[in-house]
Design a protein around this motif. Sequence first.
Motif, PDB file in Angstrom:
ATOM      1  N   UNK B  84       0.849  -1.150   0.123  1.00 52.14           N
ATOM      2  CA  UNK B  84      -0.012  -0.158   0.015  1.00 52.14           C
ATOM      3  C   UNK B  84       0.981   1.247  -0.207  1.00 52.14           C
ATOM      4  N   UNK B  85       1.739   1.236   0.860  1.00 55.72           N
ATOM      5  CA  UNK B  85       2.745   2.101   0.939  1.00 55.72           C
ATOM      6  C   UNK B  85       3.452   2.819  -0.474  1.00 55.72           C
ATOM      7  N   UNK B  86       3.792   1.582  -0.986  1.00 55.67           N
ATOM      8  CA  UNK B  86       4.569   1.635  -2.313  1.00 55.67           C
ATOM      9  C   UNK B  86       3.606   1.979  -3.456  1.00 55.67           C
ATOM     10  N   UNK B  87       2.622   1.614  -3.660  1.00 59.31           N
ATOM     11  CA  UNK B  87       1.779   1.928  -4.647  1.00 59.31           C
ATOM     12  C   UNK B  87       1.213   3.376  -4.358  1.00 59.31           C
ATOM     13  N   UNK B  88       1.088   3.810  -3.127  1.00 53.61           N
ATOM     14  CA  UNK B  88       0.632   5.259  -2.871  1.00 53.61           C
ATOM     15  C   UNK B  88       1.528   6.227  -3.201  1.00 53.61           C
ATOM     16  N   UNK B  89       2.800   5.765  -2.865  1.00 57.63           N
ATOM     17  CA  UNK B  89       4.009   6.637  -3.174  1.00 57.63           C
ATOM     18  C   UNK B  89       4.066   6.919  -4.492  1.00 57.63           C
ATOM     19  N   UNK B 125       4.359   3.044 -14.070  1.00 58.71           N
ATOM     20  CA  UNK B 125       3.819   2.622 -12.379  1.00 58.71           C
ATOM     21  C   UNK B 125       3.206   1.317 -11.891  1.00 58.71           C
ATOM     22  N   UNK B 126       2.453   0.915 -13.010  1.00 60.50           N
ATOM     23  CA  UNK B 126       1.729  -0.351 -12.890  1.00 60.50           C
ATOM     24  C   UNK B 126       2.788  -1.598 -13.258  1.00 60.50           C
ATOM     25  N   UNK B 127       3.492  -1.115 -14.245  1.00 59.76           N
ATOM     26  CA  UNK B 127       4.674  -2.466 -14.579  1.00 59.76           C
ATOM     27  C   UNK B 127       5.305  -2.388 -13.386  1.00 59.76           C
ATOM     28  N   UNK B 166      -3.275  -7.278  -7.183  1.00 64.77           N
ATOM     29  CA  UNK B 166      -3.497  -6.251  -8.226  1.00 64.77           C
ATOM     30  C   UNK B 166      -4.413  -5.234  -7.902  1.00 64.77           C
ATOM     31  N   UNK B 167      -5.571  -5.852  -7.550  1.00 67.50           N
ATOM     32  CA  UNK B 167      -6.663  -4.616  -7.266  1.00 67.50           C
ATOM     33  C   UNK B 167      -6.175  -3.915  -6.234  1.00 67.50           C
ATOM     34  N   UNK B 168      -5.647  -4.477  -5.040  1.00 66.61           N
ATOM     35  CA  UNK B 168      -5.022  -3.558  -3.907  1.00 66.61           C
ATOM     36  C   UNK B 168      -4.091  -2.545  -4.477  1.00 66.61           C
ATOM     37  N   UNK B 169      -3.151  -2.813  -5.219  1.00 62.52           N
ATOM     38  CA  UNK B 169      -2.076  -1.702  -5.511  1.00 62.52           C
ATOM     39  C   UNK B 169      -2.810  -0.797  -6.364  1.00 62.52           C
ATOM     40  N   UNK B 170      -3.726  -1.232  -7.429  1.00 63.15           N
ATOM     41  CA  UNK B 170      -4.411  -0.277  -8.210  1.00 63.15           C
ATOM     42  C   UNK B 170      -5.190   0.696  -7.445  1.00 63.15           C
ATOM     43  N   UNK B 171      -5.652   0.201  -6.467  1.00 61.92           N
ATOM     44  CA  UNK B 171      -6.580   1.249  -5.440  1.00 61.92           C
ATOM     45  C   UNK B 171      -5.702   2.393  -5.068  1.00 61.92           C
ATOM     46  N   UNK B 172      -4.589   1.973  -4.295  1.00 62.92           N
ATOM     47  CA  UNK B 172      -3.663   3.164  -3.774  1.00 62.92           C
ATOM     48  C   UNK B 172      -2.899   3.886  -5.086  1.00 62.92           C
ATOM     49  N   UNK B 173      -2.651   3.479  -6.045  1.00 62.96           N
ATOM     50  CA  UNK B 173      -2.156   4.212  -7.000  1.00 62.96           C
ATOM     51  C   UNK B 173      -3.070   5.061  -7.419  1.00 62.96           C
ATOM     52  N   UNK B 174      -4.072   4.695  -7.843  1.00 65.33           N
ATOM     53  CA  UNK B 174      -5.330   5.694  -8.472  1.00 65.33           C
ATOM     54  C   UNK B 174      -5.905   6.607  -7.446  1.00 65.33           C
ATOM     55  N   UNK B 175      -6.141   6.292  -6.380  1.00 65.77           N
ATOM     56  CA  UNK B 175      -6.266   7.409  -5.259  1.00 65.77           C
ATOM     57  C   UNK B 175      -5.345   8.085  -4.926  1.00 65.77           C
ATOM     58  N   UNK B 176      -3.835   7.833  -5.005  1.00 65.26           N
ATOM     59  CA  UNK B 176      -2.744   8.797  -4.838  1.00 65.26           C
ATOM     60  C   UNK B 176      -2.893   9.651  -5.924  1.00 65.26           C
ATOM     61  N   UNK B 191       4.774  11.511   3.620  1.00 65.55           N
ATOM     62  CA  UNK B 191       3.908  11.938   4.821  1.00 65.55           C
ATOM     63  C   UNK B 191       2.584  11.462   4.081  1.00 65.55           C
ATOM     64  N   UNK B 192       2.128  11.945   2.909  1.00 66.43           N
ATOM     65  CA  UNK B 192       0.754  11.735   2.176  1.00 66.43           C
ATOM     66  C   UNK B 192       0.677  10.107   2.019  1.00 66.43           C
ATOM     67  N   UNK B 193       1.689   9.372   1.386  1.00 67.40           N
ATOM     68  CA  UNK B 193       1.552   8.071   1.343  1.00 67.40           C
ATOM     69  C   UNK B 193       1.348   7.217   2.521  1.00 67.40           C
ATOM     70  N   UNK B 194       2.265   7.656   3.524  1.00 63.70           N
ATOM     71  CA  UNK B 194       1.937   7.007   4.824  1.00 63.70           C
ATOM     72  C   UNK B 194       0.859   7.066   5.222  1.00 63.70           C
TER      73      UNK B 194
END
Lengths: 478, 267
Positions: B84-89, B125-127, B166-176, B191-194
Amino acid sequence: MDTIRNSFNKGFNSPRIMVAIGIVLGIILGLVYGWVISPVEFIDGSIAQLRDDLKTEYLRIAIDSYAINKDADLAEARYNRLGEDKTSYLLEIEFNPAGQLASEIDSFRDVVELTALGEELEETTVEEKPSNNILKWGLLVSIVLAVSLIIRYFLVRRSESETAPKSAPGISQEITSKMESTFKTKDLEDIIEVNNLTKYYGKARGIVDVSFTVKEGEIYGFIGPNGAGKSTTIRLFLSLIYPTSGEAKIFGKDVIKHGPEIRQEIGYLPSEVFYYEGMKVLDLLKYSASFYNKDCTDRIYELSDLMELDLNRRIDDLSYGNKKKVGIVQGLLHQPKLIVLDEPTSGLDPLMQQKFFNLIREENQRGATVFFSSHILGEVQKLCNRVAIIKEGSIINIQDIETLQKDNYKKVRVVAEGIDHKRFDVDGVSNLSSENGAVNFFYKGDINLITSLISEKEVSDVTIEAPTLEEIFIHYYE
Amino acid sequence: MNIFNHEFKSYSKSVAIWSGSIFLIILVYLSAMASISVDIQTFNDILASFPEEFLIAFGMTELDLSSIVGMYGLVFLFCQICLAIQAANYGFSLISIEERELTADFLLAKPIGRGKILTAKLLAAIASLTITNLTVWVSSFLIINLNNDGQSYETKPVILLLLSIVVFQLFFLSVGVLISLLMKRVRSVTPLSMALAFGMYVLSAFGGMLGEDTIELISPFKHFEPNYIIKNVAYDTPLVLISVITILIAIPASYLLFSKRNIHSAV
């Protein structure tokens, strides 16, 4: 091929198509989930159910057969589908003594359950399920579609209701258009055409009602103090920001609608130094070149040679001036038709500035039009043919550089003993001052009038010269 | 394609670090737990002595440490936090890094539309996230087999858990991405992604404890709760739908916002 690319470009700029892409993505994801993932989940549940069904079914049949007893034909018919060896096994069961039935059924169940029928039934159910799932996911996709449309509706409505403060076409515009008409050269194409361009950042002013045109082959200066709106104008050209009202055209095309196409022929040097972390100069230049439809390799080496740029160093490690050079090479390597420079010389030493100016002149002679923004007037004076002066977001003057310097004002300095500066206080004189027996003023008008005024007195020294742009500039700003 | 290559390359270091750390987390925790499970009764006694709230917070209430899959469920929760932190980053920095380092002026002045830029960046990012994802797959099976003394175990719940990434990462990526585009300026990404990752985790973990049932529904940690998936060998489909719908809304909305965005000059 080009038309395909154009419509593709247009697609990405149109929200409607983005929403459509979102929906298609939704359908694909929906199908992927409906077909691939949900069956996995479903099979798990159904297998458990099937196992129970199978158990009862086969127990029933086995007991049934035993009860009928000795009727081998019936039993064989019933178990035919299990395959031969199992049938014989079943027949064996039937003739077992009653006491052994339970254990036989147990082992029988284990064999049957894990083999043919289990698989067979499993297959038939998996086939049924997805159609059910597609319905479910179809529903989901329609929900997504509806939500996207609603979002779009609100976004459109919001942007419509955001009516920007509109300024009446002011005096500045009248002046501007008058100036424009006097300098219009008919044969040359308009490279930049700006009409009533206005940009507000929320309530803060960016530029207000700016209009001007830049002709092909010009070096056009754009001067004004910090915060006057120079960068705003340039960023509007590149559609880095969007105008509140008005329009800008480059090469006769609207900068927003045809942005990517126009930028193919623009070289832009931003005022701020940028860099990608850990990238070498050569990598950045190659990356920059990769966006254009031509081979720029030779030009990269040529330009960096000229600007004395070390291609193998990391951009992070370069000094401010050297980073600026990277920016210059990056902006010129694709030999653009329009070069946009936003305060390009800051950080360059005088020698390098000279080289840079020569480079710009060369590009200009090659046919490039140059738009040069600066607050350092000396360099504009050196380089430009025409200059627009911007103040507090509005253009206050557009003039030929030579006209600006020669026809407008003379800077006069008269040194004489006991001279009274009030005698020069006539029409056309401004900025009159005196110090240590010297009188300084600007004069605009018939030059004979002023020379006769000077010659009436015995003077020890006289200088009459064209003022620097700086002095005119300050004059405009007062 | 050039943007994709450039972006993908710039992610390489970060992907290596994240993948390595997740591998280590799985290795260390799973091995540690496998050695504890030899003396499972003592461990259960220790667990029982903890306060109830503590156990809920760390997802240990329905813990079945008698099987390797049960242990993996707890380790997977730690993986989820990292992912989650990685994808949000990546999501938060996708566009904001260009504005912060002034490279937006460079990139957006090139002859390419904004839509294409965002597409290339998202794909890169997705790759990168997918590489991390694959690392989790490989290291999970590898380490489970290492610690299972050659016994068989149920692979289905493990596969279900891994598929959910997959879905979990996409969630944090797209919301970020969406949040960063809604903000006028993102000064610092970490700080934001954390906040997003831990915020969601806390919502899921403590939500049940505080009796706030509805608020925890927005957290993907709740949507893909390892304990639930292992226990039921199935997803909680309506909750998974919330995640999917969020992604499907966030991505088109990001395109829309980015195509209208004013890129301000620095300072």
